[in-house]
Design a protein around this motif. Sequence first.
Motif, PDB file in Angstrom:
ATOM      1  N   ASP A 102       0.778  -1.114  -0.259  1.00 37.79           N
ATOM      2  CA  ASP A 102       0.047   0.115  -0.063  1.00 37.79           C
ATOM      3  C   ASP A 102       0.785   1.439  -0.272  1.00 37.79           C
ATOM      4  O   ASP A 102       2.005   1.341   0.627  1.00 37.79           O
ATOM      5  CB  ASP A 102      -0.934   0.264   1.163  1.00 37.79           C
ATOM      6  CG  ASP A 102      -2.058  -0.954   1.026  1.00 37.79           C
ATOM      7  OD1 ASP A 102      -1.816  -1.865   0.140  1.00 37.79           O
ATOM      8  OD2 ASP A 102      -2.991  -0.970   2.042  1.00 37.79           O
ATOM      9  N   HIS A 103       0.429   2.167  -0.558  1.00 35.79           N
ATOM     10  CA  HIS A 103       1.048   3.603  -0.689  1.00 35.79           C
ATOM     11  C   HIS A 103       0.105   4.668  -0.783  1.00 35.79           C
ATOM     12  O   HIS A 103      -1.253   4.598  -1.255  1.00 35.79           O
ATOM     13  CB  HIS A 103       1.730   3.547  -2.142  1.00 35.79           C
ATOM     14  CG  HIS A 103       2.877   2.656  -2.516  1.00 35.79           C
ATOM     15  ND1 HIS A 103       2.734   1.393  -2.531  1.00 35.79           N
ATOM     16  CD2 HIS A 103       4.141   3.109  -2.538  1.00 35.79           C
ATOM     17  CE1 HIS A 103       4.028   0.921  -2.696  1.00 35.79           C
ATOM     18  NE2 HIS A 103       4.873   1.994  -2.871  1.00 35.79           N
ATOM     19  N   HIS A 104       0.458   5.840  -0.132  1.00 32.54           N
ATOM     20  CA  HIS A 104      -0.463   6.932  -0.293  1.00 32.54           C
ATOM     21  C   HIS A 104       0.440   7.916  -1.148  1.00 32.54           C
ATOM     22  O   HIS A 104       1.502   8.293  -0.932  1.00 32.54           O
ATOM     23  CB  HIS A 104      -0.681   7.326   0.765  1.00 32.54           C
ATOM     24  CG  HIS A 104      -0.163   7.686   1.965  1.00 32.54           C
ATOM     25  ND1 HIS A 104       0.605   6.705   2.703  1.00 32.54           N
ATOM     26  CD2 HIS A 104       0.591   8.941   2.633  1.00 32.54           C
ATOM     27  CE1 HIS A 104       1.560   7.278   3.627  1.00 32.54           C
ATOM     28  NE2 HIS A 104       1.440   8.551   3.395  1.00 32.54           N
ATOM     29  N   VAL A 105      -0.274   8.733  -2.004  1.00 29.94           N
ATOM     30  CA  VAL A 105       0.353   9.703  -2.931  1.00 29.94           C
ATOM     31  C   VAL A 105       0.245  11.253  -2.256  1.00 29.94           C
ATOM     32  O   VAL A 105      -0.952  11.032  -1.688  1.00 29.94           O
ATOM     33  CB  VAL A 105      -0.075   9.799  -4.277  1.00 29.94           C
ATOM     34  CG1 VAL A 105       0.398   8.376  -5.103  1.00 29.94           C
ATOM     35  CG2 VAL A 105      -1.496   9.881  -4.606  1.00 29.94           C
ATOM     36  N   LEU A 106       1.183  11.978  -2.245  1.00 27.33           N
ATOM     37  CA  LEU A 106       1.077  13.165  -1.567  1.00 27.33           C
ATOM     38  C   LEU A 106       1.295  14.076  -2.675  1.00 27.33           C
ATOM     39  O   LEU A 106       2.358  13.769  -3.801  1.00 27.33           O
ATOM     40  CB  LEU A 106       1.993  13.110  -0.575  1.00 27.33           C
ATOM     41  CG  LEU A 106       1.808  12.507   0.728  1.00 27.33           C
ATOM     42  CD1 LEU A 106       2.922  12.563   1.643  1.00 27.33           C
ATOM     43  CD2 LEU A 106       0.576  12.678   1.401  1.00 27.33           C
ATOM     44  N   SER A 107       1.013  15.624  -2.678  1.00 27.06           N
ATOM     45  CA  SER A 107       1.200  16.501  -3.350  1.00 27.06           C
ATOM     46  C   SER A 107       1.102  17.819  -2.971  1.00 27.06           C
ATOM     47  O   SER A 107      -0.022  18.008  -2.349  1.00 27.06           O
ATOM     48  CB  SER A 107       0.275  16.474  -5.000  1.00 27.06           C
ATOM     49  OG  SER A 107       0.746  17.452  -5.700  1.00 27.06           O
ATOM     50  N   LEU A 130       2.775  17.026 -12.556  1.00 24.39           N
ATOM     51  CA  LEU A 130       2.445  17.461 -10.997  1.00 24.39           C
ATOM     52  C   LEU A 130       3.435  16.833 -10.120  1.00 24.39           C
ATOM     53  O   LEU A 130       3.889  15.777 -10.351  1.00 24.39           O
ATOM     54  CB  LEU A 130       1.181  17.187 -10.611  1.00 24.39           C
ATOM     55  CG  LEU A 130      -0.013  17.892 -11.321  1.00 24.39           C
ATOM     56  CD1 LEU A 130      -1.357  17.245 -10.836  1.00 24.39           C
ATOM     57  CD2 LEU A 130      -0.067  19.220 -11.176  1.00 24.39           C
ATOM     58  N   PRO A 131       3.887  17.701  -9.182  1.00 21.84           N
ATOM     59  CA  PRO A 131       4.704  17.170  -7.978  1.00 21.84           C
ATOM     60  C   PRO A 131       4.069  16.134  -7.198  1.00 21.84           C
ATOM     61  O   PRO A 131       2.937  16.555  -6.493  1.00 21.84           O
ATOM     62  CB  PRO A 131       5.117  18.451  -7.304  1.00 21.84           C
ATOM     63  CG  PRO A 131       3.965  19.324  -7.405  1.00 21.84           C
ATOM     64  CD  PRO A 131       3.620  19.125  -8.651  1.00 21.84           C
ATOM     65  N   VAL A 132       4.536  14.978  -7.197  1.00 25.84           N
ATOM     66  CA  VAL A 132       3.960  13.784  -6.537  1.00 25.84           C
ATOM     67  C   VAL A 132       5.003  12.779  -6.063  1.00 25.84           C
ATOM     68  O   VAL A 132       5.740  12.689  -6.409  1.00 25.84           O
ATOM     69  CB  VAL A 132       2.887  13.015  -7.360  1.00 25.84           C
ATOM     70  CG1 VAL A 132       2.375  11.842  -6.728  1.00 25.84           C
ATOM     71  CG2 VAL A 132       1.806  14.104  -7.879  1.00 25.84           C
ATOM     72  N   ILE A 133       4.771  12.394  -4.825  1.00 23.54           N
ATOM     73  CA  ILE A 133       5.467  11.292  -4.174  1.00 23.54           C
ATOM     74  C   ILE A 133       4.499  10.283  -3.732  1.00 23.54           C
ATOM     75  O   ILE A 133       3.624  10.494  -3.462  1.00 23.54           O
ATOM     76  CB  ILE A 133       6.525  11.482  -3.178  1.00 23.54           C
ATOM     77  CG1 ILE A 133       5.803  12.248  -1.820  1.00 23.54           C
ATOM     78  CG2 ILE A 133       7.591  12.606  -3.402  1.00 23.54           C
ATOM     79  CD1 ILE A 133       6.554  12.368  -0.473  1.00 23.54           C
ATOM     80  N   GLU A 237       9.833  20.615   0.170  1.00 25.81           N
ATOM     81  CA  GLU A 237      11.271  20.457  -0.187  1.00 25.81           C
ATOM     82  C   GLU A 237      12.006  19.577   0.663  1.00 25.81           C
ATOM     83  O   GLU A 237      12.893  18.819   0.266  1.00 25.81           O
ATOM     84  CB  GLU A 237      12.043  21.913  -0.226  1.00 25.81           C
ATOM     85  CG  GLU A 237      13.500  21.913  -0.650  1.00 25.81           C
ATOM     86  CD  GLU A 237      14.479  21.740   0.521  1.00 25.81           C
ATOM     87  OE1 GLU A 237      15.558  21.266   0.144  1.00 25.81           O
ATOM     88  OE2 GLU A 237      13.991  22.086   1.768  1.00 25.81           O
ATOM     89  N   ALA A 238      11.596  19.625   1.982  1.00 25.67           N
ATOM     90  CA  ALA A 238      12.215  18.779   3.103  1.00 25.67           C
ATOM     91  C   ALA A 238      11.812  17.165   2.840  1.00 25.67           C
ATOM     92  O   ALA A 238      12.680  16.593   3.065  1.00 25.67           O
ATOM     93  CB  ALA A 238      11.842  19.273   4.475  1.00 25.67           C
ATOM     94  N   LEU A 239      10.727  17.210   2.279  1.00 26.13           N
ATOM     95  CA  LEU A 239      10.363  15.758   2.047  1.00 26.13           C
ATOM     96  C   LEU A 239      11.272  15.163   1.065  1.00 26.13           C
ATOM     97  O   LEU A 239      11.691  14.026   1.105  1.00 26.13           O
ATOM     98  CB  LEU A 239       8.702  15.588   1.646  1.00 26.13           C
ATOM     99  CG  LEU A 239       7.933  15.876   3.024  1.00 26.13           C
ATOM    100  CD1 LEU A 239       6.404  16.090   2.437  1.00 26.13           C
ATOM    101  CD2 LEU A 239       7.799  14.905   4.029  1.00 26.13           C
ATOM    102  N   LEU A 240      11.345  15.882   0.012  1.00 27.93           N
ATOM    103  CA  LEU A 240      12.049  15.499  -1.337  1.00 27.93           C
ATOM    104  C   LEU A 240      13.509  15.179  -0.927  1.00 27.93           C
ATOM    105  O   LEU A 240      14.194  14.476  -1.379  1.00 27.93           O
ATOM    106  CB  LEU A 240      12.071  16.407  -2.397  1.00 27.93           C
ATOM    107  CG  LEU A 240      10.576  16.680  -3.017  1.00 27.93           C
ATOM    108  CD1 LEU A 240      10.517  17.405  -4.280  1.00 27.93           C
ATOM    109  CD2 LEU A 240       9.826  15.331  -3.505  1.00 27.93           C
TER     110      LEU A 240
END
Length: 502
Positions: A102-107, A130-133, A237-240
């Motif tokens: 399982d993953h959750h995408v964040l943006s 779009l910026p997504v992780i 920016e900190a997450l990336l």
Amino acid sequence: MKLYWGDLHNHCGITYGFGSLENALAAAKEQLDFCAIIGHAMWPDMPERTEELHFLVDFHTKGFAKLQSNWEHVRDTVKHWNVSHQFVTFQGYEIHSSEFGDHHVLSPSDELPLVEAGSPAELVAMLSPLPVIAVPHHVGYTPGYRGANWEAFSEDNSPVVEVFSKHGCSMSDTSAYPYLHTMGPRDSRNTIVNAIQRGKKFSFAGSTDHHAGYPGSYGDGRVAVLAAEKTREAIWEALLARRTYAITGDKIECHFTVNGAVFGSEVKDNGRRHLCLDVKACDGIEKVTVYKNGKPWMIQHGIGSDPSQQLGNKHGKYKVRVEMGWGDLTEGYDWKGSACIDNGKLVTVETCFRGRSVLAPTPDMQDSPEINALGNKLISTTETEAQWTCTTFKNHSTLHPQTAALIFEMDGDLTSVLTVTANGRTIVYSIGELLEGSRSVHMKPHNSEAVLIHRAIPESEYNFVGEWTDDTKEFECDAYHVEVKQWNGQYAWISPVFVIGD
């Protein structure tokens, strides 16, 4: 750079969780700097509906459809609550996967569309540019049974991995907080340590995965982010950059570097690794463990114990936790409390508030928008006084607390007096008396709610500074991470620094 505290994975009634989105965001704002309320969106390889699995399949299917039909409202509400320098929100939703985990995408984009995909990697690709992780969570489950798939793991897609939540701790198969959910046990092949030893590079996050709309519910998982400011752009920016670490509940402040590179970073090997650790905890520190490539490399026990701290009229800082709860009321008990200090001052006040403990739906549970509208609020603080309200519930078992607490950091001496008043009962003790041990009072004669003033913790027991040197190269990439354990069972897992060989 400053530490900010958040929850990147919390559920409510926008899909098959419970409680309103607005109340969930209000609860988050009360004790966090940022959050993401995640809707369950899809499960491309969900098991077929059978007589045995009809409830499982039905509640997922209905939840996915509910999010799809209300996505515009959810996205607009999350956007509205994002206010720079006050409270930060992120958009996101979850994809289940038996094969990939399982993953959750964040943006950070309020234009994030809700699209269907066959896998987490495909979902990230479809959402580009779009910026997504994609954040993998409860990774420790059995491979192929919604645990992590490290073979398919992408460092670009997933710079951050959730290592602790209500599901338990996935750091190793011997870590505290084993998996006890109906989804099964944790498997060593899918633990964080295993991934590190396989050369995977990512940072750690804690988040609740709480299903009753209470982000940051104490003890269920939180994430610390080292960022330039409290804005979407800075925290993203900190997450990336992987400047994150995981905590269970207490906001344990940590700074860890190798050759000056902060946690989450990569640094070139210069032949000698200088490790520096600075910790300001919320309780006495029981143990600090530095790991190298997933194995304990340095262990220190009983940090900061200083019997001389209790001799004479020693001036300094102390932390005292005031905890409320117990009793037999499953529907909640409301508290109105205050604390004041004489001959001293309050330096900080930290809230440890919980929501109703819900990890997943059951056939007997009915949704109510007000399930997460609890009275948990720090009303006011001054240098000498604090006032609050909170709601507690009967503990689910002797191992599952539903109490609430506040941690008071005080500047004073042994004669400084703490006065706590809760629902008309007043308790008065000096720091000197509280150094000897905890004190409690009950509200009724039997099966009663109670107030507990914990033992006072001198600064020498909750602060730690360590420095070590290592000149042994084991692999082309050596990873150093840290575990901090407090005496009260609260943890911090500090993300690795990756030392890269020439």
